[in-house]
Write a protein that holds these residues in place. Structure first.
Motif, PDB file in Angstrom:
ATOM      1  N   GLY A   1     -83.150 -36.714  14.575  1.00 54.24           N
ATOM      2  CA  GLY A   1     -83.162 -37.134  13.441  1.00 54.24           C
ATOM      3  C   GLY A   1     -82.420 -37.047  12.163  1.00 54.24           C
ATOM      4  N   VAL A   2     -82.202 -35.681  12.248  1.00 56.07           N
ATOM      5  CA  VAL A   2     -81.237 -35.154  11.059  1.00 56.07           C
ATOM      6  C   VAL A   2     -79.877 -35.621  11.000  1.00 56.07           C
ATOM      7  N   PHE A   3     -79.364 -36.000  12.211  1.00 53.65           N
ATOM      8  CA  PHE A   3     -77.818 -36.586  12.438  1.00 53.65           C
ATOM      9  C   PHE A   3     -77.711 -37.906  12.203  1.00 53.65           C
ATOM     10  N   VAL A   4     -79.147 -38.818  12.297  1.00 53.09           N
ATOM     11  CA  VAL A   4     -79.066 -40.072  11.789  1.00 53.09           C
ATOM     12  C   VAL A   4     -79.271 -40.090  10.409  1.00 53.09           C
ATOM     13  N   GLY A   5     -80.053 -39.126   9.801  1.00 49.08           N
ATOM     14  CA  GLY A   5     -79.768 -39.081   8.374  1.00 49.08           C
ATOM     15  C   GLY A   5     -78.741 -38.732   7.836  1.00 49.08           C
ATOM     16  N   PHE A   6     -77.970 -37.794   8.445  1.00 50.07           N
ATOM     17  CA  PHE A   6     -76.667 -37.359   8.078  1.00 50.07           C
ATOM     18  C   PHE A   6     -75.683 -38.482   7.908  1.00 50.07           C
ATOM     19  N   THR A   7     -75.657 -39.415   9.068  1.00 50.70           N
ATOM     20  CA  THR A   7     -74.721 -40.437   9.173  1.00 50.70           C
ATOM     21  C   THR A   7     -74.931 -41.458   8.054  1.00 50.70           C
ATOM     22  N   ILE A   8     -76.193 -41.876   7.992  1.00 51.34           N
ATOM     23  CA  ILE A   8     -76.593 -42.879   6.885  1.00 51.34           C
ATOM     24  C   ILE A   8     -76.231 -42.458   5.446  1.00 51.34           C
ATOM     25  N   ALA A   9     -76.465 -41.092   5.038  1.00 46.30           N
ATOM     26  CA  ALA A   9     -76.028 -40.652   3.835  1.00 46.30           C
ATOM     27  C   ALA A   9     -74.811 -40.763   3.513  1.00 46.30           C
ATOM     28  N   GLN A  10     -73.797 -40.216   4.388  1.00 43.92           N
ATOM     29  CA  GLN A  10     -72.428 -40.263   4.453  1.00 43.92           C
ATOM     30  C   GLN A  10     -71.840 -41.546   4.189  1.00 43.92           C
TER      31      GLN A  10
END
Length: 612
Positions: free
Chosen positions: A383-392
């Motif tokens: 989940g956190v990497f999905v959030g990372f990608t969306i944020a960037q």
């Protein structure tokens, strides 16, 4: 509606209004302690995750530990630089959710929010079980009670956070400093040693190193990289909780983010160097960190200090979720995607409902897993990497709009790296339980959408955003349910005649002879008392109390459409809390039926028995 902040207002050096609750908010140091525990504690399992994967290629594979760690450290540097920019651009907090909402649309923002919610909840369960696992490794007799211990630790962390984020930060400041200090001392001492000073911790334990493997393929390196990326969870927590910092909040949060990145990077690279320096081989039943402490410091007091500090920090690193998730839920509540109760604050600047619900869901996960870390770890970090990608990705659009191409390039690099990492982590852990996250993520987004639609319908019915009609007076009829003549009856009728143009007392009569006799006695006493209020008998064929009253209210609405009906329900308030068990709850039954079946106003009159 969310208020967008201009670039000038969002700048880290911009003037911020005085903060009346500053003493309940974080400084850069306490923020680092409160919100970085997850990331700090990941050094206990991040390097080990890399080593365990590379061990499949034998000793030759372990030689790639440092290169893989350097790749992860490079990604960490990109993430820290990127999230500093997120903090500056979105000082209201929310991290990837706020970025996606502003630049990628509502649906994408909900995906980011759902990924963060899942990661925060899983983080609590994983780190609590990992901390308790360290305890039971030192004291095997406690292994059978690990679930109870997990729930006790969770209850303790929840209680601390209900006192306020500053109190929790102060409580966790010492354990964080001890852990970081112990790891840095261990690294510094180890760099001056040519060989392990002790191998007592691993003696007698079977090696998990593959015997004859010598080939290291790209797939194995990707899997090692994906496993090691678990050390990056928690990097986003500071950006999600910017409003928890004292003014200037953005500047303090950015300092904390940089400090987190620097400490985490130094510890990861330092531990990796020691692994290569000592030729460490993973063994069953002993953690890599324990072997490094043994090799650097020897098997004595310093070794146990490292182990104890690791155990405590792993258990307490759940505080990252308790600091970040309630702020995220507040933003979701403000945007009508979760119940508005999550936006309420207690007197210590605590989003109490978010803290409690996080604890409840985490406790359910602990019970589901039986307190076993291995059951939960495959679900972690996706989940956190999905959030990372969306944020960037959102930040690329943010900087492109202002033609700041250097910053856009940095965030673009971060988006590519974290996007690839998300795919690799999901693919390599899919059969280990990651498929649950693939299912849970869209279900959570659908739940957010359902709540939003419900609030939209409620808002349309209430006329939110439109000027309502001016108030006007209507004829008022007050009904008072009674069953006997007491002082409570007199108080209720006194209140009723003060409220309404007309008052009627109502009593429910059932067909059995005993109940008819009681009702007839009440009617005789009522006539003798003559309070100036008529008593209406409501006949009921079945043993029901609330339904006859609600049916009578509906009849009144049909016969007198211009009359406002109020049902005033008198209830005795006992002097002591335990005496509530003695009450018959008749008032609650009537209130529930009237609320369910009619539009009448319900007024519950509390008569305090302790008052003179």
């Amino acid at each position: 509606m969310t208020t967008l902040i201009s670039e000038k207002d969002a700048a880290p050096g911009a003037e911020e209004p005085p903060d009346a609750g500053a003493r309940h908010k974080l400084t850069a140091v306490t923020g680092l302690a409160a919100l970085s525990l997850d990331a700090m504690a990941s050094v206990a399992y991040g390097p080990e995750a890399i080593v365990l994967v590379l061990a499949a290629a034998g000793g030759h594979g372990l030689g790639f530990t440092l290169p893989v760690t350097l790749a992860i450290a490079g990604l960490l540097a990109v993430l820290v630089a990127s999230y500093r920019q997120v903090i500056a651009a979105f000082p209201d907090g929310g991290g990837s959710y706020a970025v996606a909402k502003a630049h990628l649309g509502r649906r994408t923002s909900l995906v980011a929010a759902a990924s963060l919610v899942l990661d925060y909840v899983l983080n609590v369960a994983v780190v609590v079980t990992a901390g308790v696992a360290a305890l039971t490794s030192a004291f095997p007799g406690l292994y059978g009670d690990r679930l109870v211990i997990c729930l006790a630790v969770l209850a303790l962390i929840t209680a601390v956070n209900l006192r306020g984020i500053v109190d929790s930060a102060r409580a966790f400041l010492v354990p964080t400093a001890v852990f970081v200090g112990a790891i840095l001392v261990m690294i510094a001492v180890g760099l001056f040693r040519d060989a392990p000073v002790s191998t007592a911790a691993s003696d007698g334990h079977a090696s998990v190193l593959a015997a004859d493997a010598t080939t290291v393929g790209a797939l194995l390196l990707l899997k090692a990289f994906a496993s090691g990326c678990s050390a990056l969870t928690g990097v986003e927590a500071i950006a999600n909780a910017v409003p928890s910092f004292r003014a200037p909040a953005a500047r303090r949060a950015m300092r904390a983010e940089v400090a987190l990145g620097a400490l985490l990077g130094v510890m990861l690279i330092g531990l990796s160097v020691l692994i290569s320096r000592f030729g460490l081989q993973p063994v069953e039943g002993v953690t890599v960190l324990a072997q490094l402490a043994d090799a650097s410091l020897g098997h004595h007091t310093a070794f146990y200090v490292v182990q104890f500090a690791t155990m405590v920090l792993l258990a307490l690193s759940a505080n990252t979720s308790f600091g970040g998730l309630p702020v995220l839920l507040k933003l979701l509540a403000r945007d009508n995607h979760v119940p508005h109760v999550f936006g309420l604050k207690a007197d210590r600047q605590v989003h109490r409902h978010g803290v409690v619900w996080l604890a409840v869901v985490s406790a359910a996960l602990l019970v589901f897993s039986g307190g076993d870390t291995n059951t939960l770890v495959p679900l972690f970090a996706i989940g956190v990497f999905v959030g990372f990608t969306i944020a960037q990705t959102g930040m690329v659009l943010h900087w492109r709009a202002t033609r700041q191409w250097g910053r856009a390039l940095l965030n673009g690099l971060g988006a590519v790296l974290t996007g690839v990492s998300a795919l690799v982590v999901t693919a390599t852990k899919f059969h280990d339980g990651a498929w649950l996250i693939v299912i849970a993520l869209p279900l959570l987004v659908l739940a957010f959408e359902a709540v939003h639609r419900a609030y939209a319908r409620i808002g349309a019915r209430l006329g939110v955003g439109r000027i309502p009609e001016p108030p006007h007076r209507e004829r008022s009829l007050v009904l008072v349910p009674v069953s006997s003549l007491t002082r409570l009856t007199s108080e209720a009728l006194t209140a009723a005649v003060s409220l309404g143009d007309e008052v009627r007392a109502v009593t429910v009569c059932h067909p059995d002879p005993e109940d008819r006799a009681v009702t007839e006695a009440l009617e005789r006493d009522w006539a003798l008392w003559n309070p100036g209020v008529p008593l209406v008998r409501l006949s009921a064929e079945r043993r029901s109390l609330g339904r006859p009253v609600s049916s009578y209210v509906r009849e009144l609405h049909a016969a007198e459409s211009g009359t406002r009906v109020t049902v005033l329900i008198p209830e005795a308030e006992p002097e002591h809390l335990w005496q509530r068990l003695l009450q018959n709850q008749r008032g609650a039954v009537v209130a529930h039926a009237v609320r369910r079946d009619t539009d009448a106003v319900i007024c519950r009159l509390r008569f305090r028995l302790g008052a003179r």
